[in-house]
Design a protein around this motif. Structure first.
Motif, short mmCIF file in Angstrom:
data_model
loop_
_atom_site.label_atom_id
_atom_site.label_comp_id
_atom_site.label_asym_id
_atom_site.label_seq_id
_atom_site.Cartn_x
_atom_site.Cartn_y
_atom_site.Cartn_z
N ALA A 105 0.83 -1.20 0.00
CA ALA A 105 0.00 0.00 0.00
C ALA A 105 0.87 1.25 0.00
O ALA A 105 0.55 2.25 -0.67
CB ALA A 105 -0.92 -0.01 1.22
N PHE A 106 1.97 1.23 0.73
CA PHE A 106 2.89 2.37 0.73
C PHE A 106 3.43 2.63 -0.67
O PHE A 106 3.53 3.78 -1.11
CB PHE A 106 4.04 2.14 1.71
N ALA A 107 3.79 1.57 -1.40
CA ALA A 107 4.35 1.73 -2.74
C ALA A 107 3.33 2.38 -3.68
O ALA A 107 3.68 3.25 -4.49
CB ALA A 107 4.80 0.38 -3.28
N LEU A 152 0.64 14.41 7.80
CA LEU A 152 -0.15 14.14 6.59
C LEU A 152 -1.55 14.73 6.72
O LEU A 152 -2.07 15.36 5.79
CB LEU A 152 -0.22 12.64 6.34
N HIS A 153 -2.18 14.54 7.87
CA HIS A 153 -3.51 15.10 8.10
C HIS A 153 -3.47 16.63 8.14
O HIS A 153 -4.37 17.31 7.63
CB HIS A 153 -4.09 14.56 9.40
N ALA A 154 -2.43 17.19 8.78
CA ALA A 154 -2.34 18.65 8.90
C ALA A 154 -2.21 19.30 7.53
O ALA A 154 -2.83 20.35 7.25
CB ALA A 154 -1.16 19.02 9.79
N TRP A 195 6.00 17.61 -0.46
CA TRP A 195 6.14 17.54 1.00
C TRP A 195 5.40 16.34 1.58
O TRP A 195 5.97 15.63 2.43
CB TRP A 195 5.67 18.84 1.65
N PRO A 196 4.17 16.03 1.18
CA PRO A 196 3.55 14.79 1.67
C PRO A 196 4.33 13.55 1.26
O PRO A 196 4.41 12.58 2.03
CB PRO A 196 2.16 14.81 1.04
N LEU A 197 4.92 13.57 0.07
CA LEU A 197 5.71 12.42 -0.37
C LEU A 197 6.91 12.20 0.55
O LEU A 197 7.20 11.06 0.94
CB LEU A 197 6.19 12.66 -1.81
N LEU A 198 7.59 13.27 0.92
CA LEU A 198 8.73 13.13 1.83
C LEU A 198 8.28 12.65 3.20
O LEU A 198 8.98 11.86 3.85
CB LEU A 198 9.48 14.46 1.93
N ALA A 199 7.12 13.12 3.65
CA ALA A 199 6.59 12.65 4.94
C ALA A 199 6.27 11.16 4.87
O ALA A 199 6.55 10.40 5.81
CB ALA A 199 5.35 13.45 5.32
N LEU A 200 5.67 10.73 3.76
CA LEU A 200 5.35 9.31 3.60
C LEU A 200 6.62 8.47 3.57
O LEU A 200 6.68 7.38 4.16
CB LEU A 200 4.54 9.10 2.32
N ASP A 201 7.66 8.95 2.87
CA ASP A 201 8.93 8.23 2.83
C ASP A 201 9.52 8.10 4.23
O ASP A 201 10.05 7.04 4.60
CB ASP A 201 9.92 8.96 1.92
N ASP A 202 9.46 9.18 5.02
CA ASP A 202 9.98 9.11 6.39
C ASP A 202 9.17 8.13 7.23
O ASP A 202 9.74 7.40 8.05
CB ASP A 202 9.94 10.50 7.03
#
Length: 673
Positions: free
Chosen positions: A263-265, A312-314, A278-285
């Protein structure tokens, strides 16, 4: 003179250094000072000519930039002959000496040896926004202009800084690079550190940003503008799938997340396609944290998992609803994953060493003066069995062709760097010859005002006005500054915390606390920091580091101290922190901070275990934390925690919303306390 080259007369020493490099500029200035300059001529069409003592001939065509000059020496770009010709021409113009075919070499007026002559008075009342699209196309070509217009249709954010006495060159900070307009009314002298492919598009975007600034905020010295873009009429953020995944992590917990890799991929692919940087970098972290847990790595931190879920929600909430913010800033929609840089000059501002039992990490902080930003060069080494490397040893290890110690306390000139969206810099090792490092004398006074802090009270106001961290651009070292020290008022060691605190003041009396804690990977850091601030190696001039605001004032986490003629990097210093440190009283207990940290710890534990897997006693623990929050005056935070506790007895998915509310509220409180 038969014609006047106003563009060349307007080139300041800083502009010439930006277009070439300071070493080449100094050598050219010395040649002119010594009478070894060229015979200068100006043709009727404005072409500047020079015949040098070594027989080389140089021509700078009318309106041509320095790197387009024609020189017999064959060197690419703006060579020393081109610089010498420009300096000799400026010197002739200042003294009123004749210049034309057959004119004798003109020495510079009296000035310190090796210094370029002053340029013409700066023009401050102009804007690059006056350039027309036809002028842009003539410079960059139709293809680059079409690419720029595509970016304009998507919309982008830019910071426009107008010319002033401190820096007469207008500056535009774009998502991918910074553009400076070095010569008034001459578009050909727009300068960026971006590689040629990105340079042309950046020039067009910068001009358009200046137009918007001229229309919306005329006369304001510095303004952030939103340029182009269609109005978003849909209610979504593009993060809906990422939020569903974040909620699933919260429900199952980090300990039960092994089955979510697929699901992450999928979500990552969708965020990349939409360029939601920015959300992509947060998801990677977040994915990295869950991997660290599965591998039982010391890099796993439940508090970090909770922070990323809330982020992500913010970001989703910040671009939806009535008070929606600009998508370009909150979601990073115009941020390139990586931007190659052409010849760039960076100033070492120190280093931070961290480590676990598994590895050591060095973060070298490098100032890019042209853009008034700090870039981070990060490298991680695994720890070999039976070894325990510390900062002094890591100082000698090489990254990108130079040692960590040389980079942290030196000046770097490179043609092999690339900058990420998060302002991390990468040096390509295959082109070591294109990178040079020289020692720094700590002369940080010449860094731009955006980096050097001379007014601590003003900085406190600036930090207070920032949006919440969870929705700001994900930029490494965004809080990194160079603080000018007028006085060191006190230095004290708190043995209970193993912490050194030093109070420094600016010229107006504003203060900040330089604070560092003992770490085993940097055994001599506190001694080195105390010695530098006491003046053992010369008067301390500047301290660099991340600056944050607390209820007690500004706090600096130091990376380096610039003393007279040198840069001291505490984390790389030899020693064992057993020097003569004056002992101070341990700090009083921060009851508000302790209450916030305890509540955040419980919310992080919930994310670690998962809503569906909590013990029956967990609501009582949350309510106890809520009572403590209420006791220190944080009533709304207490109510938010109570809502989480109340929801645990109902449907588990219904807990996600209250948990996010509580986590965001407490995170913002923690950042501002």
């Amino acid at each position: 003179m038969t014609a006047t080259r106003a563009d060349l007369l307007a080139l300041t020493p800083d502009a010439l250094a930006a277009l070439t490099n300071r070493g080449l500029l100094k050598r050219a200035a010395k040649a002119v000072d010594a009478g070894d300059g060229p015979v200068v001529g100006v043709e009727s069409d404005g072409t500047l000519t020079g015949e040098h003592p070594d027989g080389v001939r140089t021509r700078i065509g009318p309106g041509a930039a320095l790197d387009a000059a024609d020189c017999d020496c064959g060197a690419p770009g703006a060579c020393r002959h081109v610089l010498t010709l420009v300096l000799a021409y400026q010197a002739a113009a200042m003294t009123g000496s004749p210049a034309g075919p057959g004119a004798p070499p003109t020495p510079a007026p009296a000035a310190p040896a090796g210094d370029p002559p002053p340029a013409a008075p700066a023009v401050l009342d102009w804007s690059p926004g006056t350039f027309g699209d036809d002028e842009i196309e003539a410079l960059i070509g139709s293809r680059a202009l079409a690419l720029a217009r595509r970016t304009h249709r998507r919309g982008f954010s830019a910071l426009v800084r107008r010319p002033g006495a401190a820096d007469p060159a207008p500056l535009v900070e774009l998502p991918s690079c910074t553009v400076r307009f070095l010569v008034p009314h001459q578009l050909g002298y727009a300068h960026t550190a971006a590689a040629p492919g990105a340079h042309q598009e950046a020039v067009a975007l910068a001009v358009w940003a200046c137009r918007v600034a001229d229309e919306t905020a005329p006369g304001v010295p510095e303004v952030r503008v939103e340029v182009g873009g269609a109005i978003v009429t849909v209610g979504g953020s593009g993060l809906e799938a990422a939020l569903d995944l974040a909620d699933e992590v919260l429900l199952e917990g980090a300990v039960n997340s092994a089955g979510l890799a697929g699901a992450f991929a999928v979500v990552r692919r969708d965020l990349e396609a939409a360029n939601l940087r920015w959300p992509l970098l947060a998801l990677d972290d977040l994915a990295g944290q869950l991997t660290a847990y599965r591998e039982r790595s010391a890099h796993y931190h439940p508090e970090r998992v909770a922070d990323l879920l809330a982020e992500l929600h913010a970001r989703h909430r910040a671009v939806t609803g009535a008070a929606a913010g600009p998508r370009t800033r909150v979601l990073g929609t115009e941020e390139a994953a990586e931007t190659p840089l052409r010849r760039v000059r960076l100033t070492g501002l120190g280093c931070r060493i961290t480590g676990t039992a598994e590895d050591r990490t060095a973060e070298v902080f490098l100032a890019q003066a042209d853009s008034a930003t700090v870039l981070v060069l990060r490298h991680r080494w695994p720890v070999a069995e039976g070894t325990d490397p510390t900062g002094p040893e890591l100082a000698g290890r090489r990254v990108g062709g130079a040692t960590v110690g040389a980079l942290a306390a030196g000046n770097l000139v490179t043609e092999s760097a690339a900058r990420s969206a998060a302002h991390r810099v990468r040096l390509a090792t295959r082109r070591i010859a294109a990178t040079t490092v020289s020692p720094s004398s700590g002369g940080w006074r010449s860094l731009p005002d955006g980096l050097v802090v001379r007014d601590l009270a003003g900085l406190a106001v600036t930090l207070e006005a920032l949006p919440p961290r969870l929705i700001r651009p994900r930029v490494d070292a965004e809080a990194f500054r160079v603080v000018e020290i007028a006085e060191v008022r006190s230095i004290g060691y708190r043995p209970g915390d193993q912490r050194l605190d030093a109070v420094v003041a600016d010229a107006a009396g504003g203060t900040a606390t330089v604070s560092a804690v003992h770490r085993g990977v940097c055994p001599g850091a506190l001694d080195a920091l105390a010695g530098a601030l006491r003046g053992e190696r010369g008067r301390p001039r500047f301290v660099s580091g991340a600056v944050h605001r607390t209820r007690g004032g500004l706090v600096v986490a130091p990376a380096a101290v610039a003393v007279e003629g040198a840069v001291v990097v505490p984390d790389l210093a030899e020693g064992d922190d057993r020097g003569h440190l004056a002992t101070g009283a341990d700090a009083r207990v921060d009851e508000l901070g302790a209450a916030v940290d305890a509540a955040l710890g419980l919310l992080a534990e919930l994310a670690h275990r998962g809503v569906r897997h909590l013990p029956p006693t967990f609501p009582q623990r949350l309510r106890a934390a809520g009572r403590v929050l209420a006791g220190v005056g944080l009533r709304r935070s207490a109510d938010a925690v109570e809502e989480v506790a109340a929801g645990l007895g109902a449907d588990p998915p219904a807990v996600c919303g209250p948990w996010v509310d509580a986590q965001i509220r407490l995170s913002v409180t923690a950042d501002r306390r």
